[in-house]
Design an enzyme around this catalytic site. Structure first.
Site, PDB file in Angstrom:
ATOM      1  N   ARG A  34      30.025  47.180  52.136  1.00 51.18           N
ATOM      2  CA  ARG A  34      30.414  45.911  52.770  1.00 51.18           C
ATOM      3  C   ARG A  34      29.353  45.415  53.743  1.00 51.18           C
ATOM      4  NH1 ARG A  34      36.857  46.966  53.625  1.00 51.18           N
ATOM      5  NH2 ARG A  34      37.468  46.208  51.571  1.00 51.18           N
ATOM      6  N   LYS A 195      52.420  48.661  38.922  1.00 50.24           N
ATOM      7  CA  LYS A 195      53.533  47.782  39.277  1.00 50.24           C
ATOM      8  C   LYS A 195      53.465  46.449  38.559  1.00 50.24           C
ATOM      9  CE  LYS A 195      55.953  47.754  42.918  1.00 50.24           C
ATOM     10  NZ  LYS A 195      56.354  47.178  44.221  1.00 50.24           N
ATOM     11  N   GLY A 351      41.436  46.030  43.904  1.00 53.43           N
ATOM     12  CA  GLY A 351      41.871  47.405  44.136  1.00 53.43           C
ATOM     13  C   GLY A 351      41.382  48.465  43.180  1.00 53.43           C
ATOM     14  N   GLY A 374      43.144  42.336  48.152  1.00 48.05           N
ATOM     15  CA  GLY A 374      44.242  41.366  48.286  1.00 48.05           C
ATOM     16  C   GLY A 374      43.770  39.942  48.068  1.00 48.05           C
TER      17      GLY A 374
END
Ligand code: AMP
Length: 393
Positions: A34, A195, A351, A374
């Site tokens: 990052r 999910k 993710g 996100g």
């Protein structure tokens, strides 16, 4: 999109929201990806003859907590930039204002962790105004937090006339556009993960923007069960059964091909080294759980990947963290890399697929690996991120 490319930052003090939320162990940065991602923007300001004031959050501190101090990233940034940066032990108020005043052309100042103030996450107006008083221009280069309406990512922008997309933010937005809005056909989305409920908004947003969708991993079992298949103990969400049928119907109406696995590697236990067996996807015995894509599914998915010109990958197609169930995800990653080599544009985002690409050392073999989990998911859901819309106001 107002980018920094056509503006001269000569003699300007520039407040840059970066994402220095990096992993730290014993006071040392263990993954500087990052930090490196922020360098092109910092260099552009310095080369123009300006000065940089960098602000970021680190972790989730409760007030001033030394272990979350951004001083810990300073030496890493100094090494990467090859200059000695300055550090200010506050991000607002008289100490920060004094440090900004003393900053000369060609210098870089790092402000202390924004989240030491609860006003950062609440998007407090006064706190945002105080931040804005430190500089002449504002750049947002923190894609990873662009989905948060925080003071430094969103609210602060309104106090600046000159506000810009940093180079990283620009790249992320262009990569998403290249897939969702102007992707070269055939456009393919490979979706996986556990999910299904968290991926449905993505499917609904992209269904008329892509030609093919591969649904793999744990989320496939809800579709298989809804279609009347026997899924044994495989992960699924009963509350999503109807939804998955309506997705299949919608795909038919939109002429979007949805590809489900045809076979699956199953085990009785969810653990490394567990004895495994391959079953047809809709004939899994009661005591078995589907944990990885089977060989026929991998072959089918690979053929689709290799004939696609634009590929989005979000979510592993098996429990890739466990060696015995990682083959499917690895092979999918390798096929995407091969397709990229042949000229396809590939974006890996959100993710766990990013973790998988890193694990299998494929990050340099795909076109773009997103830095935002996100933020990427919300973009794929079609949401306009507050940090991005703030730059246009
Ligand atoms: P998500 O956050 O929804 O993208 O899910 C990522 C997780 O899905 C990873 O930790 C994978 O291990 C998990 N996963 C993928 N396939 C399966 C599966 N067949 N059964 C259970 N978990 C899975």
């Amino acid at each position: 999109m107002k980018t920094i490319n056509d503006f001269s930052f000569k003699e300007k003090k520039v407040l840059i929201r970066v994402d220095f939320n990096v992993p730290i162990q014993k006071g040392r940065v263990t993954d500087s990806t990052r930090i490196k991602s922020a360098i092109p923007t910092i260099l552009k300001i310095l080369q123009d003859g300006g000065a940089c004031i960098l602000m970021s959050h680190l972790g989730r501190p409760k007030g001033f907590e030394k272990r979350f101090s951004l001083i810990q990233i300073k030496s890493e940034l100094d090494n990467i930039l090859g200059i000695k940066t300055k550090f200010c032990e506050d991000c607002v108020g008289s100490v920060a204002e004094e440090a900004s005043k003393k900053l000369s052309v060609g210098e870089v100042l790092i402000l202390e962790n924004l989240r030491f103030y609860k006003e950062e996450a609440s998007g407090d107006e006064l706190f945002s105004k105080k931040l804005s008083q430190l500089a002449d221009c504002y750049i947002n280069d923190a894609f990873g937090t662009a989905h948060r309406p925080h003071a430094s990512t969103t609210v602060v922008a309104k106090y600046f006339e000159n506000k810009f997309f940093g180079k990283l933010l620009e790249k992320e937005v262009l990569a998403i556009k290249k897939v969702i809005s102007n992707g070269k056909s055939p456009v393919l989305a490979v979706l996986g993960g556990s999910k299904i409920s968290s991926k449905i908004p993505i499917v609904e947003n992209i269904i008329d923007k892509v030609d093919d969708i591969i649904i793999g991993g744990g989320m496939a079992f809800t579709f298989i069960k809804a279609l009347g298949g026997k899924i044994g103990l495989s992960i699924h969400e009963d509350s999503m059964l109807k939804k998955s049928l309506s997705i299949l119907k919608l795909a038919g109406e939109k002429n979007t091909r949805i590809h489900l696995p045809v076979d699956v590697v199953c085990a009785k236990e969810f653990k490394e080294g567990a004895a495994s067996k391959v079953f047809s996807i809709n004939l899994i015995p009661d005591e078995y759980e589907g944990l990885d894509s089977g060989p026929k599914s991998i072959k089918k998915f690979k053929e689709i990947i290799l004939s696609s010109s634009t590929i989005l990958w979000n979510g592993p197609v098996g429990v890739f963290e466990i060696q015995s169930f990682s083959k499917g995800t690895k092979e999918i990653g390798m096929a995407i890399a091969e397709s990229t080599k042949k000229g396809a544009f590939s974006l890996v985002g959100g993710g766990d697929s990013v973790a998988a690409v890193k694990k299998f050392k494929l990050e340099n073999d795909v076109s773009y690996v997103s830095t935002g989990g996100g933020a990427m998911l919300e973009s794929l859901e079609g949401k306009i991120l507050p940090g991005i819309s703030a730059l246009g106001k």
